[in-house]
Design an enzyme around this catalytic site. Structure first.
Site, PDB file in Angstrom:
ATOM      1  N   SER A  74       0.860  -1.179   0.000  1.00  0.00           N
ATOM      2  CA  SER A  74       0.000   0.000   0.000  1.00  0.00           C
ATOM      3  C   SER A  74       0.896   1.228   0.000  1.00  0.00           C
ATOM      4  O   SER A  74       1.855   1.294   0.783  1.00  0.00           O
ATOM      5  CB  SER A  74      -0.888   0.006   1.245  1.00  0.00           C
ATOM      6  OG  SER A  74      -1.403   1.315   1.431  1.00  0.00           O
ATOM      7  N   GLY A 136      -9.578   7.444   8.561  1.00  0.00           N
ATOM      8  CA  GLY A 136     -10.033   7.889   9.890  1.00  0.00           C
ATOM      9  C   GLY A 136     -10.816   9.185   9.863  1.00  0.00           C
ATOM     10  O   GLY A 136     -11.150   9.739  10.897  1.00  0.00           O
ATOM     11  N   GLY A 138     -13.817   9.549   8.608  1.00  0.00           N
ATOM     12  CA  GLY A 138     -15.265   9.327   8.564  1.00  0.00           C
ATOM     13  C   GLY A 138     -15.813   9.280   7.154  1.00  0.00           C
ATOM     14  O   GLY A 138     -17.001   9.494   6.932  1.00  0.00           O
ATOM     15  N   SER A 140     -15.148   6.534   5.108  1.00  0.00           N
ATOM     16  CA  SER A 140     -15.161   5.114   4.715  1.00  0.00           C
ATOM     17  C   SER A 140     -13.978   4.670   3.877  1.00  0.00           C
ATOM     18  O   SER A 140     -14.134   3.980   2.868  1.00  0.00           O
ATOM     19  CB  SER A 140     -16.432   4.783   3.941  1.00  0.00           C
ATOM     20  OG  SER A 140     -17.499   4.912   4.776  1.00  0.00           O
ATOM     21  N   ASP A 186     -21.660   2.058   4.746  1.00  0.00           N
ATOM     22  CA  ASP A 186     -20.515   2.383   3.900  1.00  0.00           C
ATOM     23  C   ASP A 186     -20.522   1.504   2.647  1.00  0.00           C
ATOM     24  O   ASP A 186     -20.327   1.984   1.532  1.00  0.00           O
ATOM     25  CB  ASP A 186     -19.213   2.156   4.674  1.00  0.00           C
ATOM     26  CG  ASP A 186     -19.253   2.851   6.036  1.00  0.00           C
ATOM     27  OD1 ASP A 186     -20.152   3.670   6.252  1.00  0.00           O
ATOM     28  OD2 ASP A 186     -18.392   2.555   6.880  1.00  0.00           O
TER      29      ASP A 186
END
Ligand code: GLA
Length: 384
Positions: A74, A136, A138, A140, A186
Site C-alpha cells: 500500500s 479515519g 469518517g 469510509s 458504507d
C-alpha cells in the site's frame, strides 16, 4: 460492467505494482469513499440513510503471479503483506488473530476470505493499493479499500459480482475478518453510488433508490480528531441500541415508535433510541424534500443536535465546525459517520470562507485547523 474511469490513485497503484512486483498490472479497479447526507447510526438499527459517494477513490492494481499466496503493498503503509497460505482464508474466521499481518493487511486478506466464502477462489496474486480517501476521517476509507480489492481480485478470478454482492462481501470482510463491528451504510452507499445522487437505502431489506442531490457546494470538513469504529464509543452505542430494542421487545429500533421509546425506556437508553427513531423520520423527510426540490438544511441541524445531545456521539471539534458553519450562514451542517471524531458535512458555503473562519476559531483554541474540501457526488466502483 461500469465504464472505465481513470484517476491519479489508479495510475499510482499501477506504478507501485510495476515497481514492487516487476510486471504490469493485469487490471485495476477503484472505489470511492462515501459521505452521508443524513441518517446516522440508523443502519445497524434497520433504518434508513441517504449516503453518496465522494470524488476521492482507492485504487487496487492486481497481477497474477506464480503461486502460492498473495503479496500486497500500500502506498500509504510502510509494511508489506505477504501471505503464503495455504487456504488462510475460506471460513477461517477473523484474520485479526494472525500474527505478522499488518492491520491494513487484514482488509486484503478479509477480501480474499469473503470472496472464497462466495465461491470465488482468488488466484495467487500481487496487489498494490493507492488512495486519496483520507483514513479515519469518517469517509469510509476501509469500505473503499475493501470494495476495490474485492472487485479487482474477483475480476482476476474471472468473476464479476454485482453491486449488492460486492457490498455483502465487503461487509463480511470488515465485520468478520477484520473484526470491526460496522453496519451496512458504507458498503451499500459505495456499491450503489450514482453520480449527482444520494442513495436512499432501507437497511431492513437492502432496497435502495437514487435521489437527486441539489446543486450547491457540498463540503466535507475533517476535524483531524481520529476515531476507531473497532473500539470505544461506536461499539458501546451499538450495544446500547441492541439493549434498548430488547427492552422494548422489538427486533430492532426501526420497529420502535416514539411513544414506546418515551414510555418504555429511561435515561441514556431512552436518549439513544430517541435519536434513532427521530433520525429515521428525518431521512424520509429529507428524501421527500430532495425529490420536491425543497431545502433541507433544518434537518441537518436537527440531526447534529440529536447526535450531540441524545446519542452523544459528537466531540467539541465537530460541534465547533457545525457552530461556525451556522454563524457563517450555511444551509445546514452536521457531524457525519460514526462520530467521536472524523468529519462534518456542510451545505451551501464556499470552501475558502469556511476554511478561513475555522482556521481562526481553531487557532484561538491552540488546535490544528480542520481540512475543508469540496466534494461532488460521484459514481461507484469501476475498472480504471
Ligand atoms: C460508521 C459505520 C457505519 C454507520 C456509521 C454511523 O461510519 O461504518 O456502518 O454505522 O458509522 O451512521
Amino acid at each position: 460492467m461500469p465504464p472505465s474511469l481513470s484517476s491519479e490513485p489508479a495510475g499510482r497503484a499501477a506504478d507501485l505494482l510495476r515497481r514492487r512486483s516487476g510486471g504490469a498490472a493485469d487490471l485495476v479497479w477503484q472505489a470511492p469513499g462515501r459521505a452521508n447526507l443524513i441518517g446516522e447510526h440508523t443502519d445497524y438499527n434497520g433504518g434508513w440513510a441517504l449516503p453518496f459517494a465522494i470524488d476521492r477513490v482507492t485504487a487496487v492494481a492486481v497481477r497474477r503471479r506464480d503461486g502460492p499466496g498473495l503479496r500486497a503493498w500500500s502506498a500509504q503503509e510502510p509494511e508489506m503483506l505477504v501471505w503464503s497460505g495455504p487456504a488462510p482464508l475460506g471460513a477461517a474466521g477473523p484474520t485479526t488473530a494472525n500474527p505478522g499481518v499488518p492491520p491494513w493487511g487484514r482488509y486484503v486478506l478479509g477480501a480474499v476470505a469473503a470472496l472464497a466464502g462466495s465461491g470465488v477462489e482468488v488466484p495467487a496474486a500481487d496487489v498494490a493499493i493507492d488512495s486519496d480517501v483520507p483514513v479515519g476521517a469518517g469517509v469510509s476509507s476501509s469500505a473503499a479499500v475493501l470494495i476495490a480489492t474485492i472487485a479487482a481480485l474477483a475480476a482476476l478470478a474471472g468473476a464479476e459480482p454485482g453491486a449488492a454482492s460486492l457490498a455483502a462481501m465487503a461487509h463480511r470482510a470488515e465485520t468478520i475478518h477484520a473484526g470491526v463491528p460496522v453496519g451496512w451504510l458504507d458498503h451499500l452507499g459505495i456499491a450503489h453510488a450514482t453520480p449527482g445522487h444520494a442513495a436512499l437505502i432501507d437497511f431492513s431489506t437492502g432496497a435502495w433508490e437514487p435521489v437527486p442531490l441539489q446543486r450547491g457546494p457540498l463540503l466535507v470538513v475533517d476535524s483531524h480528531v481520529r476515531h476507531d469504529n473497532a473500539a470505544g464509543g461506536y461499539r458501546r452505542r451499538r450495544e446500547e441500541c441492541a439493549q434498548a430494542a430488547r427492552l422494548l421487545g422489538t427486533a430492532d429500533l426501526r420497529a420502535a415508535t416514539r411513544e414506546a421509546v418515551e414510555s418504555g425506556l429511561e435515561g441514556s437508553l431512552r436518549r439513544r433510541a430517541r435519536h434513532v427513531v427521530t433520525e429515521n423520520g428525518r431521512v424520509l423527510t429529507a428524501a421527500g424534500r430532495l425529490r420536491a426540490g425543497k431545502p433541507l438544511g433544518d434537518l441537518l441541524w436537527a440531526s447534529h443536535a440529536s447526535l450531540r445531545d441524545e446519542f452523544e456521539a459528537s466531540c467539541p471539534e465537530l460541534d465547533l465546525i457545525v457552530d461556525t458553519s451556522r454563524s457563517l450562514g450555511a444551509d445546514g451542517a452536521r457531524m457525519m459517520g460514526g462520530g467521536f471524531g472524523g468529519s462534518a458535512l456542510v451545505l451551501g458555503l464556499p470552501a475558502a470562507a469556511l476554511a478561513g473562519a475555522l482556521a481562526s476559531a481553531f487557532e484561538r483554541r491552540g488546535q490544528r485547523p480542520p481540512a475543508v474540501w469540496e466534494v461532488a457526488a460521484a459514481g461507484g466502483p469501476a475498472p480504471a
